[in-house]
Design a protein around this motif. Structure first.
Motif, short mmCIF file in Angstrom:
data_model
loop_
_atom_site.label_atom_id
_atom_site.label_comp_id
_atom_site.label_asym_id
_atom_site.label_seq_id
_atom_site.Cartn_x
_atom_site.Cartn_y
_atom_site.Cartn_z
N UNK A 103 0.82 -1.21 0.00
CA UNK A 103 0.00 0.00 0.00
C UNK A 103 0.86 1.26 0.00
N UNK A 104 0.19 2.39 -0.21
CA UNK A 104 0.78 3.72 -0.09
C UNK A 104 1.95 3.93 -1.04
N UNK A 105 1.85 3.38 -2.24
CA UNK A 105 2.86 3.61 -3.26
C UNK A 105 4.12 2.77 -3.14
N UNK A 106 4.17 1.87 -2.17
CA UNK A 106 5.35 1.01 -2.02
C UNK A 106 5.35 -0.05 -3.11
N UNK A 107 6.53 -0.51 -3.48
CA UNK A 107 6.66 -1.56 -4.49
C UNK A 107 8.00 -2.26 -4.31
N UNK A 108 8.12 -3.43 -4.89
CA UNK A 108 9.38 -4.19 -4.83
C UNK A 108 10.24 -3.78 -6.01
N UNK A 109 11.56 -3.74 -5.86
CA UNK A 109 12.29 -4.26 -4.71
C UNK A 109 12.18 -3.33 -3.50
N UNK A 110 12.33 -3.95 -2.32
CA UNK A 110 12.35 -3.22 -1.06
C UNK A 110 13.78 -3.17 -0.56
N UNK A 111 14.09 -2.11 0.13
CA UNK A 111 15.46 -1.88 0.61
C UNK A 111 15.50 -1.91 2.14
N UNK A 112 16.65 -2.28 2.71
CA UNK A 112 16.78 -2.29 4.18
C UNK A 112 16.36 -0.94 4.77
N UNK A 113 15.70 -1.01 5.89
CA UNK A 113 15.16 0.11 6.68
C UNK A 113 13.83 0.64 6.17
N UNK A 114 13.29 0.12 5.07
CA UNK A 114 11.96 0.56 4.63
C UNK A 114 10.90 0.00 5.56
N UNK A 115 9.87 0.82 5.83
CA UNK A 115 8.66 0.38 6.53
C UNK A 115 7.55 0.38 5.49
N UNK A 116 6.85 -0.75 5.34
CA UNK A 116 5.81 -0.86 4.33
C UNK A 116 4.56 -1.48 4.93
N UNK A 117 3.45 -1.36 4.21
CA UNK A 117 2.18 -1.94 4.62
C UNK A 117 1.69 -2.87 3.52
N UNK A 118 1.36 -4.09 3.92
CA UNK A 118 0.81 -5.10 3.01
C UNK A 118 -0.66 -5.25 3.31
N UNK A 119 -1.50 -5.17 2.27
CA UNK A 119 -2.93 -5.41 2.42
C UNK A 119 -3.18 -6.88 2.11
N UNK A 120 -3.45 -7.64 3.17
CA UNK A 120 -3.68 -9.08 3.07
C UNK A 120 -5.17 -9.31 3.04
N UNK A 121 -5.70 -9.78 1.91
CA UNK A 121 -7.12 -10.08 1.74
C UNK A 121 -7.31 -11.58 1.98
#
Length: 162
Positions: A103-121
């Motif tokens: 969510x909120x514009x995040x996408x992979x790849x992810x980098x160390x120290x990132x905080x992200x939100x996953x919408x699990x349906x």
């Protein structure tokens, strides 16, 4: 003057209702010292067991911190019933894929120290109306657990269910 007071009170109540809907759900740590999420919000539930309607989809927002470079992730679930029977809970590929559901514009790849939100349906099947302990964990491309938590749910009938 009364109109201004009414507007201030109304806005305060609206903010309180919004804040209450954004409250974190009280989830537990997984065994084995796996990374714990920053916060989990289960739709309509603050204190488990969370009632989930069979045949529906339960939304979880999972906030977690990344500690390494991640190119792909998948969600996995184990369900324990009667306190003794633990089985993997198969997820459809589009649900298990974490990266497209960030969510909120995040996408992979992810980098160390990132905080992200996953919408699990979370699809709730047509199961008996019982309590279930679910362990939800997110696993990266190397098979490492990025975050893991346990939440107690209770499968219930919805309106119109037989």
């Amino acid at each position: 003057m009364q109109a201004k007071a009414f507007i201030c009170i109304s806005l305060g109540l609206l903010a309180t209702v919004q804040a209450a809907s954004d409250l974190a759900t009280d989830v537990r740590r997984c065994s084995g010292n796996k990374p714990f999420p920053l916060e989990v919000r289960v739709g309509g539930c603050i204190t488990p067991p969370c009632n989930v309607v069979k045949g529906s989809t339960q939304l979880f927002e999972i906030d977690f911190a990344v500690d390494k470079y991640i190119t792909s992730m998948k969600a996995m679930v184990k369900a324990t019933t009667l306190g003794i029977i633990t089985v993997p809970y198969e997820l459809p590929p589009e649900v298990a894929a974490v990266c497209p559901n960030l969510m909120y514009g995040a996408y992979c790849p992810l980098y160390p120290t990132e905080d992200v939100t996953y919408l699990f349906s979370f699809p709730i099947g047509e199961y008996p109306e019982i309590g279930v302990k679910v362990e939800i964990y997110l696993v990266d491309q190397d098979g490492d657990t990025s975050t893991c938590f346990v939440c107690d749910i209770k499968v219930v009938k919805g309106n119109g269910s037989s």
